[in-house]
Write a protein that holds these residues in place. Structure first.
Motif, PDB file in Angstrom:
ATOM      1  N   SER A  27       0.837  -1.201   0.000  1.00  0.00           N
ATOM      2  CA  SER A  27       0.000   0.000   0.000  1.00  0.00           C
ATOM      3  C   SER A  27       0.869   1.247   0.000  1.00  0.00           C
ATOM      4  CB  SER A  27      -0.914  -0.002   1.230  1.00  0.00           C
ATOM      5  OG  SER A  27      -0.134  -0.005   2.420  1.00  0.00           O
ATOM      6  N   TYR A  28       0.260   2.355  -0.361  1.00  0.00           N
ATOM      7  CA  TYR A  28       0.962   3.632  -0.306  1.00  0.00           C
ATOM      8  C   TYR A  28      -0.001   4.676   0.249  1.00  0.00           C
ATOM      9  CZ  TYR A  28      -1.554   4.994  -4.577  1.00  0.00           C
ATOM     10  OH  TYR A  28      -2.529   5.288  -5.499  1.00  0.00           O
ATOM     11  N   ALA A  29       0.541   5.689   0.898  1.00  0.00           N
ATOM     12  CA  ALA A  29      -0.279   6.718   1.527  1.00  0.00           C
ATOM     13  C   ALA A  29      -0.410   7.925   0.618  1.00  0.00           C
ATOM     14  CB  ALA A  29       0.337   7.121   2.860  1.00  0.00           C
ATOM     15  N   ARG A  30      -1.590   8.544   0.624  1.00  0.00           N
ATOM     16  CA  ARG A  30      -1.751   9.780  -0.127  1.00  0.00           C
ATOM     17  C   ARG A  30      -0.886  10.856   0.514  1.00  0.00           C
ATOM     18  NH1 ARG A  30      -7.128  11.166  -1.015  1.00  0.00           N
ATOM     19  NH2 ARG A  30      -6.778  13.403  -0.845  1.00  0.00           N
ATOM     20  N   PRO A  31      -0.317  11.762  -0.275  1.00  0.00           N
ATOM     21  CA  PRO A  31       0.540  12.808   0.281  1.00  0.00           C
ATOM     22  C   PRO A  31      -0.206  13.660   1.311  1.00  0.00           C
ATOM     23  CG  PRO A  31       0.753  12.711  -2.104  1.00  0.00           C
ATOM     24  CD  PRO A  31      -0.399  11.828  -1.745  1.00  0.00           C
ATOM     25  N   GLY A  32       0.500  14.089   2.323  1.00  0.00           N
ATOM     26  CA  GLY A  32      -0.120  14.883   3.374  1.00  0.00           C
ATOM     27  C   GLY A  32      -0.651  16.224   2.893  1.00  0.00           C
ATOM     28  N   TRP A  33      -0.073  16.759   1.811  1.00  0.00           N
ATOM     29  CA  TRP A  33      -0.514  18.064   1.311  1.00  0.00           C
ATOM     30  C   TRP A  33      -1.781  17.981   0.466  1.00  0.00           C
ATOM     31  CZ3 TRP A  33      -0.783  17.908  -3.935  1.00  0.00           C
ATOM     32  CH2 TRP A  33       0.044  16.990  -4.598  1.00  0.00           C
ATOM     33  N   LEU A  34      -2.195  16.766   0.108  1.00  0.00           N
ATOM     34  CA  LEU A  34      -3.382  16.598  -0.714  1.00  0.00           C
ATOM     35  C   LEU A  34      -4.621  16.582   0.188  1.00  0.00           C
ATOM     36  CD1 LEU A  34      -4.363  16.064  -3.637  1.00  0.00           C
ATOM     37  CD2 LEU A  34      -4.246  13.628  -3.127  1.00  0.00           C
ATOM     38  N   PRO A  35      -5.517  17.571   0.046  1.00  0.00           N
ATOM     39  CA  PRO A  35      -6.693  17.634   0.919  1.00  0.00           C
ATOM     40  C   PRO A  35      -7.553  16.384   0.803  1.00  0.00           C
ATOM     41  CG  PRO A  35      -6.414  19.676  -0.331  1.00  0.00           C
ATOM     42  CD  PRO A  35      -5.464  18.679  -0.920  1.00  0.00           C
ATOM     43  N   GLU A  36      -8.246  16.061   1.882  1.00  0.00           N
ATOM     44  CA  GLU A  36      -9.122  14.891   1.885  1.00  0.00           C
ATOM     45  C   GLU A  36     -10.233  15.025   0.855  1.00  0.00           C
ATOM     46  OE1 GLU A  36      -9.105  11.939   3.280  1.00  0.00           O
ATOM     47  OE2 GLU A  36      -7.141  12.348   4.143  1.00  0.00           O
ATOM     48  N   LEU A 153       7.254   5.254  -4.957  1.00  0.00           N
ATOM     49  CA  LEU A 153       7.057   5.000  -6.378  1.00  0.00           C
ATOM     50  C   LEU A 153       6.767   3.521  -6.641  1.00  0.00           C
ATOM     51  CD1 LEU A 153       7.139   5.640  -9.401  1.00  0.00           C
ATOM     52  CD2 LEU A 153       9.646   5.550  -9.295  1.00  0.00           C
ATOM     53  N   MET A 154       7.454   2.638  -5.940  1.00  0.00           N
ATOM     54  CA  MET A 154       7.272   1.206  -6.175  1.00  0.00           C
ATOM     55  C   MET A 154       5.848   0.740  -5.851  1.00  0.00           C
ATOM     56  SD  MET A 154       9.543  -2.002  -4.752  1.00  0.00           S
ATOM     57  CE  MET A 154      11.037  -1.279  -5.460  1.00  0.00           C
ATOM     58  N   VAL A 196      13.701   4.224 -12.270  1.00  0.00           N
ATOM     59  CA  VAL A 196      12.271   4.351 -12.583  1.00  0.00           C
ATOM     60  C   VAL A 196      11.859   3.283 -13.593  1.00  0.00           C
ATOM     61  CG1 VAL A 196      10.486   5.853 -13.557  1.00  0.00           C
ATOM     62  CG2 VAL A 196      12.270   6.824 -12.092  1.00  0.00           C
ATOM     63  N   ASN A 197      12.667   3.097 -14.629  1.00  0.00           N
ATOM     64  CA  ASN A 197      12.369   2.078 -15.641  1.00  0.00           C
ATOM     65  C   ASN A 197      12.301   0.684 -15.020  1.00  0.00           C
ATOM     66  OD1 ASN A 197      12.333   4.003 -17.667  1.00  0.00           O
ATOM     67  ND2 ASN A 197      14.467   3.677 -18.251  1.00  0.00           N
ATOM     68  N   GLY A 198      13.216   0.408 -14.098  1.00  0.00           N
ATOM     69  CA  GLY A 198      13.231  -0.904 -13.460  1.00  0.00           C
ATOM     70  C   GLY A 198      12.001  -1.135 -12.595  1.00  0.00           C
ATOM     71  N   ILE A 199      11.591  -0.117 -11.847  1.00  0.00           N
ATOM     72  CA  ILE A 199      10.409  -0.232 -10.993  1.00  0.00           C
ATOM     73  C   ILE A 199       9.163  -0.453 -11.828  1.00  0.00           C
ATOM     74  CG2 ILE A 199       8.885   1.066  -9.451  1.00  0.00           C
ATOM     75  CD1 ILE A 199      11.397   2.344  -8.251  1.00  0.00           C
ATOM     76  N   VAL A 200       9.032   0.300 -12.921  1.00  0.00           N
ATOM     77  CA  VAL A 200       7.865   0.153 -13.804  1.00  0.00           C
ATOM     78  C   VAL A 200       7.859  -1.234 -14.440  1.00  0.00           C
ATOM     79  CG1 VAL A 200       6.836   0.924 -15.975  1.00  0.00           C
ATOM     80  CG2 VAL A 200       7.571   2.594 -14.270  1.00  0.00           C
ATOM     81  N   ILE A 219       3.889   5.092 -20.168  1.00  0.00           N
ATOM     82  CA  ILE A 219       3.719   5.228 -18.725  1.00  0.00           C
ATOM     83  C   ILE A 219       4.427   6.508 -18.312  1.00  0.00           C
ATOM     84  CG2 ILE A 219       4.202   4.179 -16.484  1.00  0.00           C
ATOM     85  CD1 ILE A 219       4.236   1.452 -18.020  1.00  0.00           C
ATOM     86  N   ILE A 220       3.651   7.443 -17.790  1.00  0.00           N
ATOM     87  CA  ILE A 220       4.166   8.770 -17.454  1.00  0.00           C
ATOM     88  C   ILE A 220       4.438   8.847 -15.961  1.00  0.00           C
ATOM     89  CG2 ILE A 220       3.699  11.246 -17.528  1.00  0.00           C
ATOM     90  CD1 ILE A 220       1.657  10.648 -19.765  1.00  0.00           C
ATOM     91  N   VAL A 221       5.659   9.199 -15.616  1.00  0.00           N
ATOM     92  CA  VAL A 221       6.054   9.353 -14.211  1.00  0.00           C
ATOM     93  C   VAL A 221       6.645  10.750 -14.046  1.00  0.00           C
ATOM     94  CG1 VAL A 221       7.449   8.475 -12.314  1.00  0.00           C
ATOM     95  CG2 VAL A 221       6.568   6.885 -14.042  1.00  0.00           C
ATOM     96  N   VAL A 222       6.098  11.499 -13.095  1.00  0.00           N
ATOM     97  CA  VAL A 222       6.575  12.849 -12.811  1.00  0.00           C
ATOM     98  C   VAL A 222       6.828  12.976 -11.321  1.00  0.00           C
ATOM     99  CG1 VAL A 222       6.074  15.321 -12.922  1.00  0.00           C
ATOM    100  CG2 VAL A 222       5.217  13.806 -14.725  1.00  0.00           C
ATOM    101  N   VAL A 223       7.977  13.522 -10.961  1.00  0.00           N
ATOM    102  CA  VAL A 223       8.272  13.825  -9.569  1.00  0.00           C
ATOM    103  C   VAL A 223       8.364  15.336  -9.419  1.00  0.00           C
ATOM    104  CG1 VAL A 223      10.039  13.746  -7.761  1.00  0.00           C
ATOM    105  CG2 VAL A 223       9.406  11.659  -8.976  1.00  0.00           C
TER     106      VAL A 223
END
Length: 255
Positions: A27-36, A153-154, A196-200, A219-223
């Motif tokens: 699982s992964y957590a939504r970023p803290g800055w993203l409002p509920e 990211l993983m 990034v390529n390896g994780i994808v 597959i688009i990945v942006v940081v």
């Protein structure tokens, strides 16, 4: 066979080898800055040059909102049955970056195919649709299907990507091609593209090959800052026009 000799369903399940059990996605957590109140479907918007980021965000949000009912009308009845439509857009600032912003689809439970929506908006701009506001401060409007902390990211890839490529399998295709595009905007931690390529690649089923010339899927990945954004797009080079707004507007001018 007597009743005592019949194997139970539970015994069959327990006797399956470990590698045949359904994989468990981390699982992964939504970023803290993203409002509920904001969902993880939306657009990663970058400003054009030194344009005002607030104006770019407002232009993008207006365009996305205006597109809502028109995009819904463009879908087939079967496509509508598979999704909950969005109604508008909320602007959310991304911490520690000054050239990009996140615009979330609302309500947050909308299941709109945001990549298809993004391509449709680009086509409408290229065709000079009268309903569409013409952005002057926006550079790109990249679709977003999932957001996580940069270090997650993983698990983000493990949760988001299989659903896309399982649908390809259901359509009768045993293999397909893909590419990964990766970009950074004031990242808190630089990630090498090879990582990034390896994780994808690890998140995809077997049989999918990299093709940098004419891939079926991108597959688009942006940081940006501490956040990682991801989506999957078909026809990234032609229909999507790399999600560069001025490329779509240039087609209108040339017509």
């Amino acid at each position: 066979m007597s009743q005592q000799e019949q194997p139970s369903q539970n015994q069959d399940d327990q006797s399956q080898p470990m590698d045949s059990q359904p994989p468990v996605c981390p699982s992964y957590a939504r970023p803290g800055w993203l409002p509920e109140s904001s969902g993880q479907k939306g657009f990663f918007v970058t400003r054009a040059g030194a344009s005002d980021l607030k104006k770019a965000a407002e232009e993008a949000a207006k365009l996305i909102t205006e597109a809502s009912s028109r995009y819904w009308d463009s879908l087939t009845s079967d496509e509508r049955k598979k999704m909950t439509p969005y109604e508008g857009a909320d602007i959310v600032d991304i911490p520690d970056v000054d050239n990009c912003v996140y615009v979330s689809l609302t309500p947050k439970n909308a299941t709109t195919n945001v990549s298809d929506l993004a391509c449709w908006i680009m086509e409408q701009l290229a065709e000079g649709a009268k309903w569409a506001p013409r952005p002057t401060h926006v550079s790109r409007m990249i679709p977003v299907e999932g957001i996580a902390n940069e270090l997650e990211l993983m698990p983000l890839a493990a949760n988001l990507l299989p659903a896309h490529f399982e649908s390809v399998t259901r359509e009768g295709l045993r293999s397909s091609t893909y590419e990964v595009t990766y970009e950074e905007h004031s990242p808190s931690l630089h990630i090498y593209p090879s990582v990034v390529n390896g994780i994808v690649g690890d998140a995809l089923p077997e049989g999918y090959a990299i093709d940098l010339k004419a891939p079926a899927h991108t597959i688009i990945v942006v940081v940006a800052g501490e956040a990682c954004f991801m989506s999957v797009c078909d026809k990234y080079r032609d229909r999507a026009m790399h999600f560069v707004v001025h490329k779509a507007l240039a087609k209108t001018a040339a017509a």
